[in-house]
Design a protein around this motif. Sequence first.
Motif, PDB file in Angstrom:
ATOM      1  N   THR A 132       0.822  -1.209   0.000  1.00 22.02           N
ATOM      2  CA  THR A 132       0.000   0.000   0.000  1.00 22.02           C
ATOM      3  C   THR A 132       0.861   1.266   0.000  1.00 22.02           C
ATOM      4  O   THR A 132       0.338   2.377   0.009  1.00 22.02           O
ATOM      5  N   GLN A 168       4.682   3.391  -1.352  1.00 21.76           N
ATOM      6  CA  GLN A 168       5.268   3.845  -2.624  1.00 21.76           C
ATOM      7  C   GLN A 168       6.046   2.729  -3.324  1.00 21.76           C
ATOM      8  O   GLN A 168       5.769   2.389  -4.473  1.00 21.76           O
ATOM      9  N   GLN A 169       7.045   2.179  -2.620  1.00 22.11           N
ATOM     10  CA  GLN A 169       7.917   1.201  -3.292  1.00 22.11           C
ATOM     11  C   GLN A 169       7.190  -0.126  -3.502  1.00 22.11           C
ATOM     12  O   GLN A 169       7.234  -0.697  -4.593  1.00 22.11           O
ATOM     13  N   ARG A 224      -1.696  -4.510   6.933  1.00 24.84           N
ATOM     14  CA  ARG A 224      -2.164  -4.520   8.327  1.00 24.84           C
ATOM     15  C   ARG A 224      -3.648  -4.219   8.420  1.00 24.84           C
ATOM     16  O   ARG A 224      -4.281  -4.568   9.400  1.00 24.84           O
ATOM     17  N   THR A 263      11.133  -1.758   4.526  1.00 18.78           N
ATOM     18  CA  THR A 263      10.836  -1.472   5.930  1.00 18.78           C
ATOM     19  C   THR A 263      10.397  -0.012   6.057  1.00 18.78           C
ATOM     20  O   THR A 263      10.867   0.852   5.307  1.00 18.78           O
ATOM     21  N   ASN A 303      11.088  12.633  -4.642  1.00 18.29           N
ATOM     22  CA  ASN A 303      11.310  13.661  -3.613  1.00 18.29           C
ATOM     23  C   ASN A 303      11.278  15.066  -4.220  1.00 18.29           C
ATOM     24  O   ASN A 303      11.033  16.048  -3.515  1.00 18.29           O
TER      25      ASN A 303
HETATM   26  N1  LIG Z   1      12.652   8.689   0.431  1.00 17.59           N
HETATM   27  C1  LIG Z   1      13.761   8.252  -0.169  1.00 17.59           C
HETATM   28  O1  LIG Z   1      14.365   8.949  -1.011  1.00 17.59           O
HETATM   29  C2  LIG Z   1      14.293   6.871   0.172  1.00 17.59           C
HETATM   30  C3  LIG Z   1      15.387   6.367  -0.536  1.00 17.59           C
HETATM   31  C4  LIG Z   1      15.853   5.075  -0.254  1.00 17.59           C
HETATM   32  C5  LIG Z   1      15.232   4.325   0.729  1.00 17.59           C
HETATM   33  N2  LIG Z   1      14.171   4.859   1.424  1.00 17.59           N
HETATM   34  C6  LIG Z   1      13.545   4.008   2.446  1.00 17.59           C
HETATM   35  O2  LIG Z   1      12.275   3.607   1.953  1.00 17.59           O
HETATM   36  C7  LIG Z   1      11.456   3.227   3.065  1.00 17.59           C
HETATM   37  C8  LIG Z   1      10.067   3.815   2.873  1.00 17.59           C
HETATM   38  O3  LIG Z   1       9.525   3.262   1.696  1.00 17.59           O
HETATM   39  P1  LIG Z   1       8.176   3.828   1.054  1.00 17.59           P
HETATM   40  O4  LIG Z   1       8.383   5.282   0.758  1.00 17.59           O
HETATM   41  O5  LIG Z   1       7.794   2.908  -0.018  1.00 17.59           O
HETATM   42  O6  LIG Z   1       7.205   3.707   2.301  1.00 17.59           O
HETATM   43  P2  LIG Z   1       5.677   4.187   2.396  1.00 17.59           P
HETATM   44  O7  LIG Z   1       5.170   4.676   1.093  1.00 17.59           O
HETATM   45  O8  LIG Z   1       5.591   5.065   3.597  1.00 17.59           O
HETATM   46  O9  LIG Z   1       4.914   2.815   2.715  1.00 17.59           O
HETATM   47  C9  LIG Z   1       5.093   2.148   3.917  1.00 17.59           C
HETATM   48  C10 LIG Z   1       4.429   0.786   3.787  1.00 17.59           C
HETATM   49  O10 LIG Z   1       4.729  -0.001   4.945  1.00 17.59           O
HETATM   50  C11 LIG Z   1       3.500  -0.388   5.558  1.00 17.59           C
HETATM   51  N3  LIG Z   1       3.705  -0.401   7.018  1.00 17.59           N
HETATM   52  C12 LIG Z   1       4.221   0.589   7.758  1.00 17.59           C
HETATM   53  N4  LIG Z   1       4.293   0.199   9.045  1.00 17.59           N
HETATM   54  C13 LIG Z   1       3.775  -1.053   9.107  1.00 17.59           C
HETATM   55  C14 LIG Z   1       3.560  -1.987  10.140  1.00 17.59           C
HETATM   56  N5  LIG Z   1       3.883  -1.709  11.412  1.00 17.59           N
HETATM   57  N6  LIG Z   1       3.011  -3.181   9.840  1.00 17.59           N
HETATM   58  C15 LIG Z   1       2.676  -3.467   8.576  1.00 17.59           C
HETATM   59  N7  LIG Z   1       2.855  -2.617   7.534  1.00 17.59           N
HETATM   60  C16 LIG Z   1       3.404  -1.435   7.797  1.00 17.59           C
HETATM   61  C17 LIG Z   1       2.476   0.634   5.134  1.00 17.59           C
HETATM   62  O11 LIG Z   1       1.199   0.078   5.247  1.00 17.59           O
HETATM   63  P3  LIG Z   1      -0.112   0.926   5.635  1.00 17.59           P
HETATM   64  O12 LIG Z   1      -0.816   1.189   4.339  1.00 17.59           O
HETATM   65  O13 LIG Z   1      -0.869  -0.004   6.521  1.00 17.59           O
HETATM   66  O14 LIG Z   1       0.348   2.173   6.333  1.00 17.59           O
HETATM   67  C18 LIG Z   1       2.916   0.883   3.690  1.00 17.59           C
HETATM   68  O15 LIG Z   1       2.446  -0.152   2.853  1.00 17.59           O
HETATM   69  C19 LIG Z   1      12.147   3.740   4.313  1.00 17.59           C
HETATM   70  O16 LIG Z   1      12.728   2.645   4.986  1.00 17.59           O
HETATM   71  C20 LIG Z   1      13.204   4.682   3.772  1.00 17.59           C
HETATM   72  O17 LIG Z   1      14.344   4.751   4.620  1.00 17.59           O
HETATM   73  C21 LIG Z   1      13.679   6.090   1.151  1.00 17.59           C
END
Ligand SMILES: NC(=O)c1ccc[n+]([C@@H]2O[C@H](COP(=O)([O-])OP(=O)(O)OC[C@H]3O[C@@H](n4cnc5c(N)ncnc54)[C@H](OP(=O)(O)O)[C@@H]3O)[C@@H](O)[C@H]2O)c1
Length: 297
Positions: free
Chosen positions: A16, A18-19, A39, A81, A157
């Motif tokens: 659900t 971004q990645q 979840r 994560t 970003n």
């Molecule tokens: N921003 C950058 O430029 C960048 C670059 C490299 C790496 N990253 C890394 O990328 C990661 C974030 O990725 P993203 O942007 O794809 O994340 P995101 O869009 O915030 O999505 C987070 C996902 O994890 C799920 N989630 C969160 N907590 C949970 C829990 N306790 N139990 C089950 N599911 C859970 C969420 O589900 P729900 O729908 O239930 O909330 C959602 O599906 C971070 O670790 C960050 O350090 C970021």
Amino acid sequence: MSTPTTTGTIAVFGATGQQGGAVVDALLDHGARVRALVRDPRSGRARALAARGVELAAVRADDPASLAGALTAVEAFHFMTPEANSLEEVEAEVRIGTALVDAAVEAGVPHVVFNSVFGADRESGVPHHDSKHRIEEHLRKSGLRATMVRATAFMENFTSVMAPSLEDGEIVLRLPLPEDVALKMISIRDIGRVAAALLLGTAEAPGGAVELVGDELTGPRIAAAFGARAGLPARYEALPLSVLPTDLDRAMFRQFAEAAEEPSDLAAVRSIEPATLDLAGWIRATGWTAPAPVAGS
Ligand SMILES: NC(=O)c1ccc[n+]([C@@H]2O[C@H](COP(=O)([O-])OP(=O)(O)OC[C@H]3O[C@@H](n4cnc5c(N)ncnc54)[C@H](OP(=O)(O)O)[C@@H]3O)[C@@H](O)[C@H]2O)c1
């Protein structure tokens, strides 16, 4: 793309988000069977996945039985994560990643792809990157067949926390990076496409890891790319690290500058996904347009 060797169900954690969402998009494009570990199966985003044919499995990260149950009979598993903005959240991130690896061991998953971060093959002193290094180590020691995809900064970003502004008829980009430092970046779409190719078995990452870099550009060159698209002059201003809100962010931008000294293998990611976007391509593909002028400029 060659013929997939993975024909069974592929599980995705973070579907659900971004990645994970981009991984699901790419898998569905190839007709794969996808199970999303969510979840809250009643959330709007989870229901939207179900409407596209994705099977939903309700999980709780602190309930190992729910995780192992959701990974039963899958052929491959992708996880990322959640974002950590404090040291407490970093520990929570490690707990979630570790629990997912343990569940994959319990369920006997044949191939796990961990969506980590650039440089997580070693400790860097960046708490929310070292957390991913710890999860990589746990995964490596688990005995599972594992592939690490290590994302650099998301190009997306530039539509949020790193968005350029329009001031006095000029595109202005301000980042806490010296102007001679090249930022490594990747589009989220391509994170999904590369991960999907690895999950489907249509590509392999040499050495079991791939650093996801679609482009690497200095601040002035990033600003120029946005200016070229807008047909406007552009300038870059390097900001001090002190503008960043947390110690974690300051450590990360310090590490971006250090990492810029190491040349990127831009060909490695393109050998898996030939259409990987560079920044100019991402700007075109997303239809980016100049923002409204800053009031008073
Ligand atoms: N921003 C950058 O430029 C960048 C670059 C490299 C790496 N990253 C890394 O990328 C990661 C974030 O990725 P993203 O942007 O794809 O994340 P995101 O869009 O915030 O999505 C987070 C996902 O994890 C799920 N989630 C969160 N907590 C949970 C829990 N306790 N139990 C089950 N599911 C859970 C969420 O589900 P729900 O729908 O239930 O909330 C959602 O599906 C971070 O670790 C960050 O350090 C970021």
